[in-house]
Enzyme design. Structure first.
Site, PDB file in Angstrom:
ATOM      1  N   ARG A 101       0.883  -1.176   0.000  1.00 44.30           N
ATOM      2  CA  ARG A 101       0.000   0.000   0.000  1.00 44.30           C
ATOM      3  C   ARG A 101       0.913   1.216   0.000  1.00 44.30           C
ATOM      4  O   ARG A 101       1.762   1.365   0.882  1.00 44.30           O
ATOM      5  CB  ARG A 101      -0.911   0.012   1.224  1.00 44.30           C
ATOM      6  CG  ARG A 101      -1.586   1.355   1.457  1.00 44.30           C
ATOM      7  CD  ARG A 101      -2.654   1.311   2.508  1.00 44.30           C
ATOM      8  NE  ARG A 101      -3.816   0.571   2.050  1.00 44.30           N
ATOM      9  CZ  ARG A 101      -5.004   0.587   2.659  1.00 44.30           C
ATOM     10  NH1 ARG A 101      -5.181   1.323   3.735  1.00 44.30           N
ATOM     11  NH2 ARG A 101      -6.004  -0.119   2.192  1.00 44.30           N
ATOM     12  N   HIS A 128      -7.628   0.830  -6.014  1.00 39.18           N
ATOM     13  CA  HIS A 128      -7.794  -0.051  -4.840  1.00 39.18           C
ATOM     14  C   HIS A 128      -8.452  -1.357  -5.322  1.00 39.18           C
ATOM     15  O   HIS A 128      -9.601  -1.646  -4.992  1.00 39.18           O
ATOM     16  CB  HIS A 128      -8.641   0.648  -3.776  1.00 39.18           C
ATOM     17  CG  HIS A 128      -8.544   0.031  -2.411  1.00 39.18           C
ATOM     18  ND1 HIS A 128      -7.776  -1.091  -2.143  1.00 39.18           N
ATOM     19  CD2 HIS A 128      -9.121   0.372  -1.221  1.00 39.18           C
ATOM     20  CE1 HIS A 128      -7.881  -1.400  -0.870  1.00 39.18           C
ATOM     21  NE2 HIS A 128      -8.683  -0.533  -0.290  1.00 39.18           N
ATOM     22  N   GLN A 131     -10.102  -3.938  -2.858  1.00 36.62           N
ATOM     23  CA  GLN A 131     -11.404  -3.510  -2.352  1.00 36.62           C
ATOM     24  C   GLN A 131     -12.504  -3.841  -3.360  1.00 36.62           C
ATOM     25  O   GLN A 131     -13.571  -4.358  -2.996  1.00 36.62           O
ATOM     26  CB  GLN A 131     -11.377  -1.998  -2.079  1.00 36.62           C
ATOM     27  CG  GLN A 131     -12.695  -1.454  -1.559  1.00 36.62           C
ATOM     28  CD  GLN A 131     -13.046  -2.031  -0.201  1.00 36.62           C
ATOM     29  OE1 GLN A 131     -12.229  -2.045   0.704  1.00 36.62           O
ATOM     30  NE2 GLN A 131     -14.265  -2.521  -0.040  1.00 36.62           N
ATOM     31  N   ASP A 223     -17.591   6.835  -0.548  1.00 38.88           N
ATOM     32  CA  ASP A 223     -16.285   6.752   0.113  1.00 38.88           C
ATOM     33  C   ASP A 223     -16.014   8.129   0.735  1.00 38.88           C
ATOM     34  O   ASP A 223     -16.725   9.100   0.454  1.00 38.88           O
ATOM     35  CB  ASP A 223     -15.205   6.377  -0.930  1.00 38.88           C
ATOM     36  CG  ASP A 223     -13.831   6.166  -0.310  1.00 38.88           C
ATOM     37  OD1 ASP A 223     -13.738   6.021   0.929  1.00 38.88           O
ATOM     38  OD2 ASP A 223     -12.829   6.160  -1.073  1.00 38.88           O
ATOM     39  N   CYS A 263     -16.439   1.248   1.296  1.00 38.40           N
ATOM     40  CA  CYS A 263     -15.193   0.501   1.499  1.00 38.40           C
ATOM     41  C   CYS A 263     -14.750   0.553   2.962  1.00 38.40           C
ATOM     42  O   CYS A 263     -14.037  -0.330   3.417  1.00 38.40           O
ATOM     43  CB  CYS A 263     -14.108   1.056   0.589  1.00 38.40           C
ATOM     44  SG  CYS A 263     -13.807   2.815   0.834  1.00 38.40           S
ATOM     45  N   ARG A 291     -13.400  -9.089   2.332  1.00 39.85           N
ATOM     46  CA  ARG A 291     -11.992  -8.805   2.029  1.00 39.85           C
ATOM     47  C   ARG A 291     -11.120 -10.024   2.367  1.00 39.85           C
ATOM     48  O   ARG A 291     -10.174 -10.347   1.653  1.00 39.85           O
ATOM     49  CB  ARG A 291     -11.484  -7.590   2.847  1.00 39.85           C
ATOM     50  CG  ARG A 291     -12.150  -6.268   2.549  1.00 39.85           C
ATOM     51  CD  ARG A 291     -11.769  -5.738   1.175  1.00 39.85           C
ATOM     52  NE  ARG A 291     -10.345  -5.662   0.982  1.00 39.85           N
ATOM     53  CZ  ARG A 291      -9.567  -4.618   1.298  1.00 39.85           C
ATOM     54  NH1 ARG A 291     -10.118  -3.537   1.811  1.00 39.85           N
ATOM     55  NH2 ARG A 291      -8.255  -4.641   1.087  1.00 39.85           N
TER      56      ARG A 291
HETATM   57  N1   CP Z   1     -11.175  -0.463   2.917  1.00 46.61           N
HETATM   58  C1   CP Z   1      -9.883  -0.452   3.301  1.00 46.61           C
HETATM   59  O1   CP Z   1      -8.969  -0.645   2.508  1.00 46.61           O
HETATM   60  O2   CP Z   1      -9.695  -0.222   4.621  1.00 46.61           O
HETATM   61  P1   CP Z   1      -8.296   0.008   5.352  1.00 46.61           P
HETATM   62  O3   CP Z   1      -7.765   1.343   4.902  1.00 46.61           O
HETATM   63  O4   CP Z   1      -8.610  -0.037   6.808  1.00 46.61           O
HETATM   64  O5   CP Z   1      -7.364  -1.089   4.935  1.00 46.61           O
HETATM   65  N1  NVA Z   2     -10.253   6.565  -0.792  1.00 47.41           N
HETATM   66  C1  NVA Z   2      -9.825   6.119   0.520  1.00 47.41           C
HETATM   67  C2  NVA Z   2     -10.003   4.642   0.637  1.00 47.41           C
HETATM   68  C3  NVA Z   2      -9.603   4.055   1.963  1.00 47.41           C
HETATM   69  C4  NVA Z   2      -9.769   2.563   1.985  1.00 47.41           C
HETATM   70  C5  NVA Z   2      -8.381   6.513   0.750  1.00 47.41           C
HETATM   71  O1  NVA Z   2      -7.576   6.370  -0.181  1.00 47.41           O
HETATM   72  O2  NVA Z   2      -8.049   6.973   1.845  1.00 47.41           O
END
Ligand code: CP
Ligand code: NVA
Length: 313
Positions: A101, A128, A131, A223, A263, A291
Site C-alpha cells: 500500500r 484499490h 477492495q 467513500d 469501502c 476482504r
Molecule cells: N477499505 C480499506 O482498505 O480499509 P483500510 O484502509 O482499513 O485497509
Molecule cells: N479513498 C480512501 C479509501 C480508503 C480505503 C483513501 O484512499 O483513503
C-alpha cells in the site's frame, strides 16, 4: 493469467471471475484454507495506515499456511536510498508474494517490473483493486448476476471509484457516478472501461447529480471525501462535497431492493449518515468480511496459477 495485481485490469474478466469463484469456496470453508500454501512467505509494506487490508491480508496469509512478514517502511533500506528495482530483486529471493500500500501507482508498477514474485496493490492514490474484488463479491452474493445491475457511486472520483469503474467494464454492470466538478474520475480509466462495457454490457455514466445517479439503483456506494494524503484539503473538500451525502432521502430514490456499500473507514455524518450505515440496506460489514475471502482467493490464484482449490504441499 495475471502474475500481479497492479490494477483490476491486471486480472481482466477471466481473472475476476476466477477470484469470485475461489472466494465463494473459501467462504464456504469459513476461511479455513489451512496449509493450502504451507511454507510460503508474504511480505507486506504499508506506506499508509490500514485496518481492514492489513488485518485481512495477514489473516489470509496465515490461514493459507504462509508466514506474513510486515515490512515497516522506516525499517527498510528503501528509506535510505536503495532503489525500488533492487528491493524487488532481493525480496523476490525470499518471498512468495509482496503486498504493498503506497501513494504513487508508479512505485507498484516499478516493483512489478523487477520482481519475479506476484506484486499485489493494496491501495495507491489511483487504485484499490483488492477492495473492488470484495465489493463485487458482495454484489454477487446479493443479486447473483451482474447483467442489468446499476451501481450508483456518490462522491469523489478517487482510487476506490477507479477500481469500481474497471470492475463495471469487465463484469458488464452499469456504474452511475455523481461527483462534483473537479473531482470526476480520470478520463482514460473511464474510456478503457467503456470499451469493455461495449463488449460485456453495462456502462459508465458520469454526472454531478446524486439523485440522477441513485434513481433506480440496485446498490449505492460512497467513500470518504478526503482520502489518505489529502488531510490538508479536508475543509475545502467538505464544502465541495456538501451535496454528496448518502442519507435516507437519497437512498429512498434507489430500487426498493437496493443495498448500501462503503469501502470503510466511514466518516459518519460526512459522506454517509448513521441511519444508512446502520440501516437495513447496509451491507458494509459483510463487504469488509469479504476482504478476507477475496484476499485468500487472490493470493492462491496469483501464487499457484490454479483456479481450483487443492493443497499444494
Ligand atoms: N477499505 C480499506 O482498505 O480499509 P483500510 O484502509 O482499513 O485497509
Ligand atoms: N479513498 C480512501 C479509501 C480508503 C480505503 C483513501 O484512499 O483513503
Amino acid at each position: 493469467m495475471a502474475s500481479h495485481l497492479l490494477t483490476l485490469d491486471s486480472l481482466g474478466r477471466d481473472g475476476i471471475v476466477r477470484v469470485l469463484e475461489l472466494s465463494a469456496h473459501v467462504k464456504k470453508l469459513r476461511g479455513d484454507t489451512r496449509d493450502s500454501l504451507a511454507g510460503g512467505r508474504v511480505g507486506m509494506i504499508f506506506d499508509k495506515p490500514s485496518t481492514r487490508t492489513r488485518v485481512s491480508f495477514e489473516a489470509a496469509i496465515w490461514g493459507l499456511g504462509m508466514l506474513p512478514i510486515a515490512l515497516r517502511p522506516d525499517e527498510l533500506q528503501i528509506g535510505r536510498g536503495e532503489t525500488i528495482a533492487d528491493t524487488a530483486r532481493v525480496l523476490s529471493r525470499y518471498l512468495s508474494a509482496l503486498v504493498i500500500r503506497t501513494f504513487d501507482q508508479a512505485k507498484v508498477e516499478e516493483l512489478a517490473k523487477y520482481a519475479t514474485i506476484p506484486i499485489i496493490n493494496a491501495l495507491t492514490d489511483d487504485h484499490h483493486p483488492c477492495q473492488a474484488l470484495a465489493d463485487v463479491m458482495t454484489m454477487q452474493e446479493e443479486f447473483g448476476d451482474f447483467a442489468g445491475l446499476r451501481l450508483a457511486y456518490v462522491g469523489d472520483g478517487n482510487n476506490v471509484c477507479h477500481s469500481l469503474i474497471q470492475a463495471a467494464g469487465w463484469l458488464g454492470f452499469t456504474l452511475a457516478i455523481s461527483a462534483p466538478e473537479g473531482h470526476q474520475p480520470k478520463a482514460e480509466i473511464v474510456a478503457a472501461a467503456r470499451a469493455n462495457c461495449a463488449r460485456y454490457g453495462g456502462g459508465i455514466e458520469l454526472g454531478h447529480d446524486p439523485s440522477a445517479a441513485v434513481r433506480g439503483a440496485d446498490a449505492v456506494y460512497t467513500d470518504v471525501w478526503a482520502s489518505m494524503g489529502q488531510e490538508k484539503e479536508r475543509e475545502v473538500r467538505a464544502l465541495s462535497f456538501a451535496g454528496y451525502k448518502v442519507d435516507s432521502d437519497l437512498m429512498a430514490l434507489a430500487s426498493p431492493r437496493a443495498i448500501f456499500l462503503h469501502c470503510l473507514p466511514a466518516h459518519r455524518g460526512d459522506e454517509v449518515t448513521d441511519d444508512v450505515m446502520d440501516g437495513p440496506a447496509s451491507r458494509v460489514w459483510d463487504e469488509a468480511e469479504n476482504r478476507w475471502y477475496t484476499e485468500q482467493a487472490l493470493l492462491y490464484l496469483l501464487i499457484t496459477g490454479r483456479d481450483r482449490w487443492e493443497r499444494t504441499t
